[in-house]
Design an enzyme around this catalytic site. Structure first.
Site, PDB file in Angstrom:
ATOM      1  N   SER A  20       0.830  -1.201   0.000  1.00  0.00           N
ATOM      2  CA  SER A  20       0.000   0.000   0.000  1.00  0.00           C
ATOM      3  C   SER A  20       0.865   1.253   0.000  1.00  0.00           C
ATOM      4  O   SER A  20       0.377   2.334  -0.327  1.00  0.00           O
ATOM      5  CB  SER A  20      -0.839   0.073   1.269  1.00  0.00           C
ATOM      6  OG  SER A  20      -1.582  -1.084   1.427  1.00  0.00           O
TER       7      SER A  20
ATOM      8  N   GLU B 167      -3.738  -0.008  -9.213  1.00  0.00           N
ATOM      9  CA  GLU B 167      -2.765   1.079  -9.319  1.00  0.00           C
ATOM     10  C   GLU B 167      -1.437   0.414  -9.703  1.00  0.00           C
ATOM     11  O   GLU B 167      -0.910  -0.403  -8.944  1.00  0.00           O
ATOM     12  CB  GLU B 167      -2.672   1.778  -7.948  1.00  0.00           C
ATOM     13  CG  GLU B 167      -2.133   3.182  -7.989  1.00  0.00           C
ATOM     14  CD  GLU B 167      -2.100   3.824  -6.583  1.00  0.00           C
ATOM     15  OE1 GLU B 167      -2.119   3.132  -5.555  1.00  0.00           O
ATOM     16  OE2 GLU B 167      -2.041   5.068  -6.544  1.00  0.00           O
TER      17      GLU B 167
ATOM     18  N   ASN C 242      -3.322   6.211  -1.664  1.00  0.00           N
ATOM     19  CA  ASN C 242      -3.202   6.466  -0.222  1.00  0.00           C
ATOM     20  C   ASN C 242      -2.679   7.857   0.101  1.00  0.00           C
ATOM     21  O   ASN C 242      -2.895   8.356   1.202  1.00  0.00           O
ATOM     22  CB  ASN C 242      -2.341   5.384   0.424  1.00  0.00           C
ATOM     23  CG  ASN C 242      -3.159   4.117   0.595  1.00  0.00           C
ATOM     24  OD1 ASN C 242      -4.288   4.162   1.080  1.00  0.00           O
ATOM     25  ND2 ASN C 242      -2.620   2.992   0.157  1.00  0.00           N
TER      26      ASN C 242
ATOM     27  N   HIS D  58      -1.047  -2.754  -7.276  1.00  0.00           N
ATOM     28  CA  HIS D  58      -1.793  -2.451  -6.057  1.00  0.00           C
ATOM     29  C   HIS D  58      -3.293  -2.653  -6.296  1.00  0.00           C
ATOM     30  O   HIS D  58      -3.960  -1.788  -6.862  1.00  0.00           O
ATOM     31  CB  HIS D  58      -1.477  -0.998  -5.640  1.00  0.00           C
ATOM     32  CG  HIS D  58      -2.069  -0.572  -4.346  1.00  0.00           C
ATOM     33  ND1 HIS D  58      -2.301   0.737  -4.030  1.00  0.00           N
ATOM     34  CD2 HIS D  58      -2.495  -1.288  -3.273  1.00  0.00           C
ATOM     35  CE1 HIS D  58      -2.831   0.818  -2.825  1.00  0.00           C
ATOM     36  NE2 HIS D  58      -2.961  -0.400  -2.353  1.00  0.00           N
TER      37      HIS D  58
HETATM   38  P1  NAD Z   1      -2.975  -9.895   6.003  1.00  0.00           P
HETATM   39  O1  NAD Z   1      -2.378  -9.661   7.335  1.00  0.00           O
HETATM   40  O2  NAD Z   1      -4.430 -10.196   5.880  1.00  0.00           O
HETATM   41  O3  NAD Z   1      -2.191 -11.118   5.287  1.00  0.00           O
HETATM   42  C1  NAD Z   1      -0.801 -11.210   5.218  1.00  0.00           C
HETATM   43  C2  NAD Z   1      -0.415 -12.662   5.035  1.00  0.00           C
HETATM   44  O4  NAD Z   1       1.000 -12.714   4.775  1.00  0.00           O
HETATM   45  C3  NAD Z   1      -0.662 -13.537   6.285  1.00  0.00           C
HETATM   46  O5  NAD Z   1      -1.475 -14.657   5.930  1.00  0.00           O
HETATM   47  C4  NAD Z   1       0.743 -13.977   6.696  1.00  0.00           C
HETATM   48  O6  NAD Z   1       0.785 -15.288   7.230  1.00  0.00           O
HETATM   49  C5  NAD Z   1       1.480 -13.897   5.362  1.00  0.00           C
HETATM   50  N1  NAD Z   1       2.948 -13.844   5.479  1.00  0.00           N
HETATM   51  C6  NAD Z   1       3.692 -13.192   6.410  1.00  0.00           C
HETATM   52  N2  NAD Z   1       5.009 -13.424   6.167  1.00  0.00           N
HETATM   53  C7  NAD Z   1       5.074 -14.217   5.072  1.00  0.00           C
HETATM   54  C8  NAD Z   1       6.151 -14.800   4.340  1.00  0.00           C
HETATM   55  N3  NAD Z   1       7.422 -14.616   4.700  1.00  0.00           N
HETATM   56  N4  NAD Z   1       5.867 -15.573   3.271  1.00  0.00           N
HETATM   57  C9  NAD Z   1       4.574 -15.789   2.904  1.00  0.00           C
HETATM   58  N5  NAD Z   1       3.514 -15.255   3.552  1.00  0.00           N
HETATM   59  C10 NAD Z   1       3.771 -14.488   4.626  1.00  0.00           C
HETATM   60  O7  NAD Z   1      -2.551  -8.629   5.128  1.00  0.00           O
HETATM   61  P2  NAD Z   1      -3.365  -7.967   3.898  1.00  0.00           P
HETATM   62  O8  NAD Z   1      -4.355  -6.983   4.416  1.00  0.00           O
HETATM   63  O9  NAD Z   1      -3.783  -9.055   2.948  1.00  0.00           O
HETATM   64  O10 NAD Z   1      -2.187  -7.091   3.230  1.00  0.00           O
HETATM   65  C11 NAD Z   1      -1.225  -7.686   2.385  1.00  0.00           C
HETATM   66  C12 NAD Z   1      -0.559  -6.593   1.556  1.00  0.00           C
HETATM   67  O11 NAD Z   1      -1.552  -5.927   0.769  1.00  0.00           O
HETATM   68  C13 NAD Z   1       0.112  -5.485   2.387  1.00  0.00           C
HETATM   69  O12 NAD Z   1       1.276  -5.075   1.721  1.00  0.00           O
HETATM   70  C14 NAD Z   1      -0.930  -4.383   2.414  1.00  0.00           C
HETATM   71  O13 NAD Z   1      -0.370  -3.103   2.581  1.00  0.00           O
HETATM   72  C15 NAD Z   1      -1.535  -4.527   1.023  1.00  0.00           C
HETATM   73  N6  NAD Z   1      -2.897  -3.996   0.863  1.00  0.00           N
HETATM   74  C16 NAD Z   1      -3.855  -4.190   1.839  1.00  0.00           C
HETATM   75  C17 NAD Z   1      -5.142  -3.699   1.641  1.00  0.00           C
HETATM   76  C18 NAD Z   1      -6.235  -3.922   2.692  1.00  0.00           C
HETATM   77  O14 NAD Z   1      -7.298  -3.261   2.602  1.00  0.00           O
HETATM   78  N7  NAD Z   1      -6.064  -4.815   3.633  1.00  0.00           N
HETATM   79  C19 NAD Z   1      -5.474  -3.016   0.461  1.00  0.00           C
HETATM   80  C20 NAD Z   1      -4.490  -2.851  -0.523  1.00  0.00           C
HETATM   81  C21 NAD Z   1      -3.206  -3.342  -0.305  1.00  0.00           C
END
Ligand code: NAD
Length: 295
Positions: free
Chosen positions: A118, A151, A189, A139
């Site tokens: 993000s 994005e 963002n 993104h």
């Molecule tokens: P989340 O916490 O729901 O999921 C993250 C996952 O990554 C977990 O299942 C965890 O076990 C896994 N993980 C951690 N270390 C790891 C590794 N070394 N190898 C493989 N898997 C690993 O997080 P999320 O909300 O899905 O966010 C993920 C990414 O997407 C982030 O970079 C976040 O900024 C981005 N993002 C989130 C949103 C949102 O609304 N949540 C929107 C756009 C972008």
């Protein structure tokens, strides 16, 4: 491109796997946690069921989509034949740098390495690999199967070929890609987070209450969700970490997170995922929290 690897099976990872698998790509979904992988497959299956009920896909489409996804806890197996890796692991800079170093060693030399971050700099992530021209931001928005925007963020060294490839691929997924450059918060963002922060300041300074602030923005600006409800949906910890990236990246105090946001995150009030933020979700509904909590 045929073989896609998605690293991280959380909120975003399962949605990204879902949309690629629906378009018949072979998807390898990788997570360090077996439980996260099981939960992701259940979520994808439930979301596909909803699409079947709405007659947007058939039962056979659902079966095929699920058959297109394999899961791995071993990154080496997960990226072995990959044409594109989309990293969607936890938003933590050290973790992302470690994963990109690993992916660079393990994925085929011609594979594109994308991140769904993000806010973390694509240029910084690319710099730990030996293929910075093949590193790019892809993104997706939450929930991925529903939201149209991708994005597409060009790092300092990202090549035209790779950018064009990812723009076209996003269209193949039925999405609308928008190309932007790599500066803190990108576009989404950089604009959204100061608005959410200002909404929290309005509450902190008692300009108005939670429901009033959200109603003004919903009815006055035609936003589908008020900024405080949206902050709960995104996660208050995520909002705080993005604001810190903006503050550090630009060195401008206008991005300083509101002290109320900092306090709420410290107290473990993270929004929907923790059961309470600006609203309470403890009973499966969205209820107002006592106003004095926000003083
Ligand atoms: P989340 O916490 O729901 O999921 C993250 C996952 O990554 C977990 O299942 C965890 O076990 C896994 N993980 C951690 N270390 C790891 C590794 N070394 N190898 C493989 N898997 C690993 O997080 P999320 O909300 O899905 O966010 C993920 C990414 O997407 C982030 O970079 C976040 O900024 C981005 N993002 C989130 C949103 C949102 O609304 N949540 C929107 C756009 C972008």
């Amino acid at each position: 491109m045929k073989n896609i690897t998605v690293i991280g099976a959380g909120t975003m990872g399962n949605g990204i796997a879902h949309v690629f698998a629906m378009k018949n790509f072979n998807v390898s979904l990788v997570d360090i946690s077996e439980t996260a992988l099981e939960k992701a497959i259940k979520t994808i299956s439930r979301n596909l069921d909803r699409m079947v009920q709405k007659e947007r896909i058939t039962e056979a489409d659902k079966t095929q989509t699920l058959a297109n996804i394999t899961t791995h806890t071993d990154m080496e197996k997960g990226v072995a034949n990959s044409d594109l890796v989309v990293e969607a692991a936890t938003e933590n800079v050290d973790l992302k740098l470690k994963i990109f170093k690993q992916m660079d060693e393990l994925a085929p030399a011609n594979a594109i390495l994308a991140t769904n971050t993000s806010s973390i700099s694509i240029t910084k992530i690319a710099a730990v690999t030996n293929r910075p021209e093949k590193v790019i931001g892809m993104h997706f928005m939450n929930p991925v199967p529903v939201m149209k925007l991708v994005e597409v963020i060009r790092g300092y060294a990202t090549s035209d070929d790779v950018t064009n490839n990812i723009m076209e691929l996003s269209k193949t997924l039925g999405k609308v890609p928008v190309e932007v450059n790599d500066y803190p918060g990108f576009v989404a963002n950089r604009i959204l987070m100061p608005m959410i922060n200002e909404a929290i300041y309005s509450l902190y300074e008692s300009v108005a209450g939670v429901s009033e602030i959200d109603t003004v923005m919903k009815l006055g600006m035609a936003h589908p969700m008020g900024p405080l409800q949206l902050a709960d949906f995104i996660g208050l910890d995520v909002c705080l970490s993005i604001l810190k990236v903006l503050q550090d990246g630009f060195g401008n105090p206008k991005y300083a997170p509101c002290p109320l946001l900092v306090n709420m995150v410290t107290a473990g009030k993270l929004g929907r995922k923790s059961g309470e933020g600006f609203y309470s979700y403890a009973h499966g509904t969205k209820e107002l929290v006592v106003a004095s909590n926000f003083a």
